[in-house]
Design an enzyme around this catalytic site. Structure first.
Site, PDB file in Angstrom:
ATOM      1  N   LYS A  55      -1.881  -2.868   7.490  1.00  0.00           N
ATOM      2  CA  LYS A  55      -3.329  -2.596   7.799  1.00  0.00           C
ATOM      3  C   LYS A  55      -3.663  -3.592   8.978  1.00  0.00           C
ATOM      4  O   LYS A  55      -3.492  -4.769   8.731  1.00  0.00           O
ATOM      5  CB  LYS A  55      -4.192  -2.757   6.509  1.00  0.00           C
ATOM      6  CG  LYS A  55      -5.515  -2.266   6.698  1.00  0.00           C
ATOM      7  CD  LYS A  55      -6.213  -2.173   5.412  1.00  0.00           C
ATOM      8  CE  LYS A  55      -7.769  -1.767   5.439  1.00  0.00           C
ATOM      9  NZ  LYS A  55      -8.530  -1.839   4.323  1.00  0.00           N
ATOM     10  N   HIS A  97      -3.706  -9.495   3.080  1.00  0.00           N
ATOM     11  CA  HIS A  97      -5.299  -9.834   3.332  1.00  0.00           C
ATOM     12  C   HIS A  97      -5.599 -10.621   4.461  1.00  0.00           C
ATOM     13  O   HIS A  97      -4.985 -11.678   4.314  1.00  0.00           O
ATOM     14  CB  HIS A  97      -5.939 -10.116   1.970  1.00  0.00           C
ATOM     15  CG  HIS A  97      -5.795  -9.123   1.004  1.00  0.00           C
ATOM     16  ND1 HIS A  97      -6.058  -9.463  -0.249  1.00  0.00           N
ATOM     17  CD2 HIS A  97      -5.764  -7.873   0.971  1.00  0.00           C
ATOM     18  CE1 HIS A  97      -6.092  -8.372  -0.994  1.00  0.00           C
ATOM     19  NE2 HIS A  97      -5.965  -7.073  -0.318  1.00  0.00           N
ATOM     20  N   ARG A 103       0.814  -1.228  -0.068  1.00  0.00           N
ATOM     21  CA  ARG A 103       0.091  -0.038   0.014  1.00  0.00           C
ATOM     22  C   ARG A 103       0.901   1.144  -0.126  1.00  0.00           C
ATOM     23  O   ARG A 103       1.938   1.066   0.391  1.00  0.00           O
ATOM     24  CB  ARG A 103      -1.077  -0.047   1.187  1.00  0.00           C
ATOM     25  CG  ARG A 103      -1.826  -1.166   1.419  1.00  0.00           C
ATOM     26  CD  ARG A 103      -2.549  -0.990   2.533  1.00  0.00           C
ATOM     27  NE  ARG A 103      -3.514  -2.207   2.703  1.00  0.00           N
ATOM     28  CZ  ARG A 103      -3.250  -3.628   3.352  1.00  0.00           C
ATOM     29  NH1 ARG A 103      -2.131  -3.738   3.797  1.00  0.00           N
ATOM     30  NH2 ARG A 103      -4.243  -4.492   3.185  1.00  0.00           N
ATOM     31  N   HIS A 155      -2.755   3.362  -6.065  1.00  0.00           N
ATOM     32  CA  HIS A 155      -3.201   2.071  -5.484  1.00  0.00           C
ATOM     33  C   HIS A 155      -3.640   1.035  -6.514  1.00  0.00           C
ATOM     34  O   HIS A 155      -3.520  -0.210  -6.318  1.00  0.00           O
ATOM     35  CB  HIS A 155      -4.497   2.254  -4.633  1.00  0.00           C
ATOM     36  CG  HIS A 155      -4.780   1.023  -3.699  1.00  0.00           C
ATOM     37  ND1 HIS A 155      -3.952   0.980  -2.609  1.00  0.00           N
ATOM     38  CD2 HIS A 155      -5.736   0.246  -3.502  1.00  0.00           C
ATOM     39  CE1 HIS A 155      -4.424  -0.100  -1.939  1.00  0.00           C
ATOM     40  NE2 HIS A 155      -5.622  -0.515  -2.623  1.00  0.00           N
ATOM     41  N   ARG A 171      -0.802  -1.838  -7.131  1.00  0.00           N
ATOM     42  CA  ARG A 171      -0.789  -2.628  -6.033  1.00  0.00           C
ATOM     43  C   ARG A 171      -2.096  -3.545  -6.658  1.00  0.00           C
ATOM     44  O   ARG A 171      -1.516  -5.089  -6.496  1.00  0.00           O
ATOM     45  CB  ARG A 171      -1.354  -2.270  -4.618  1.00  0.00           C
ATOM     46  CG  ARG A 171      -1.809  -3.376  -3.653  1.00  0.00           C
ATOM     47  CD  ARG A 171      -2.119  -2.884  -2.157  1.00  0.00           C
ATOM     48  NE  ARG A 171      -3.023  -3.629  -1.464  1.00  0.00           N
ATOM     49  CZ  ARG A 171      -2.639  -4.531  -0.561  1.00  0.00           C
ATOM     50  NH1 ARG A 171      -1.289  -4.615  -0.476  1.00  0.00           N
ATOM     51  NH2 ARG A 171      -3.241  -5.099   0.099  1.00  0.00           N
ATOM     52  N   TYR A 217      -9.595 -10.360  -7.333  1.00  0.00           N
ATOM     53  CA  TYR A 217      -8.714 -10.416  -8.756  1.00  0.00           C
ATOM     54  C   TYR A 217      -9.235 -11.216  -9.754  1.00  0.00           C
ATOM     55  O   TYR A 217      -9.597 -10.953 -10.735  1.00  0.00           O
ATOM     56  CB  TYR A 217      -7.478 -10.140  -8.261  1.00  0.00           C
ATOM     57  CG  TYR A 217      -7.281  -9.167  -7.131  1.00  0.00           C
ATOM     58  CD1 TYR A 217      -7.145  -7.785  -7.548  1.00  0.00           C
ATOM     59  CD2 TYR A 217      -6.654  -9.245  -5.868  1.00  0.00           C
ATOM     60  CE1 TYR A 217      -6.738  -6.787  -7.018  1.00  0.00           C
ATOM     61  CE2 TYR A 217      -6.530  -8.226  -5.042  1.00  0.00           C
ATOM     62  CZ  TYR A 217      -6.618  -6.924  -5.351  1.00  0.00           C
ATOM     63  OH  TYR A 217      -5.967  -6.000  -4.696  1.00  0.00           O
TER      64      TYR A 217
END
Length: 319
Positions: free
Chosen positions: A155, A287, A130, A261, A264, A296
């Site tokens: 995150k 994630h 990120r 972004h 990414r 994706y």
């Protein structure tokens, strides 16, 4: 507001979250004529959230962010139960596909970017970080020997390791050399003490000025830190990278609404298209749930062996 900020600091929320929550609580109180939140009930919260959605036309994620701040205020600061708030007013987020560039489009955009943001663009696509994670990299987080980058407190305040493209070795080495020159000059001028997470500055008094803790991408100017009442050098601001990304995308003739972004997103998509295991991509991206990565594409599990950054396969024009 002081109680709210102290509560967030005690629970080790990030400075960004503290600033966001405080902003939403302030707007909520101002919207209701500066009434104390303890005198407001569920109907006042619904009116505020409706105002955001109808008059301000904010997205569902922004509306939920405001609700999260208000819930925290009632639950943790005012000590009131929040089951009467959550169910009826939480907005439903639409599932939107991310903006993904082709490898040829990525090459054109990265070739058009200039300066330090150009290197950051290469890092974003080459590692899947990120933007905030890339900006907050410290010298000790880059391991050239293992070809890896350690992301600390990403995150969800989780650490993870991602791949470091071999083709970025020279550029990152040059960037570290430039950062070290800036750091040495700051030390000679009586500065050079970087901000450390949590209470590490108390535990390790000399770590603030240690080279290993310095930013990989330092800002061009120092700023005054009100918390420590000292002049420090922060990392470069994310807006400089976003602006350069927009300019480069326009110059490259990219019609898609590409942002930093998007690099990414492209990293993840191109890894999956090249046959890498979705679980491996999930770990590289950080994630928590594989369903987030599944947005994706869906691929067969082929094992986590031989991960190679898609950046190493780009055909960039010679500089």
């Amino acid at each position: 507001m002081d109680l709210l900020k102290d509560s967030l600091r005690i629970r080790h929320y990030s400075p960004r979250t503290l600033k966001t929550y405080a902003s939403w609580v302030r707007r909520y109180i101002s919207f209701h004529g500066l009434q104390h939140p303890k005198d407001l009930d569920e109907s006042h919260i619904e009116v505020f959230l409706t105002y955001l959605a109808v008059q301000r036309n904010v997205s569902a994620s922004t509306q939920n962010q405001a609700l999260a701040a208000i819930l925290y205020l009632y639950r943790e600061v005012l000590g009131r139960p929040t089951h009467w708030i959550e169910a009826p007013v939480r907005a439903r987020r639409p599932r939107r596909l991310p903006v993904v560039l082709t490898t040829e489009e990525v090459a054109r955009v990265l070739a058009a970017m200039r300066g330090v943001p150009a290197l950051l663009g290469r890092v974003l696509y080459g590692t899947g970080l990120r933007l905030t994670e890339a900006l907050q990299l410290r010298v000790k987080d880059i391991d050239f020997g293992r070809r890896s980058i350690l992301v600390r407190s990403g995150k969800g305040r989780k650490d993870r390791v991602t791949v470091l493209p071999s083709r970025l070795r020279v550029e990152l080495t040059n960037q570290l050399g430039a950062a070290r020159t800036v750091h040495m000059d700051d030390l000679l001028r009586g500065f050079g003490r970087v901000r450390l997470p949590n209470a590490l500055a108390v535990k390790y008094p000399n770590a603030e000025s240690a080279w290993s803790w310095q930013w990989v991408f330092p800002a061009p100017r120092r700023h005054f830190d009100p918390d420590s009442e000292t002049e420090r050098r922060h990392h470069i601001h994310e807006s400089s990278v976003q602006k350069e990304m927009r300019r480069a995308a326009g110059q490259a003739g990219i019609a898609k609404p590409a942002t930093a972004h998007s690099l990414r997103h492209s990293f993840a998509t191109h890894l999956l298209e090249s046959g890498h295991d979705i679980r491996t991509v999930q770990k590289l991206l950080g994630h928590e749930d594989v369903r987030t990565t599944m947005i994706y594409t869906h691929v067969l599990n082929r094992g986590p062996h031989g991960v190679r950054s898609p950046f190493d396969s780009l055909d960039l024009p010679s500089e």
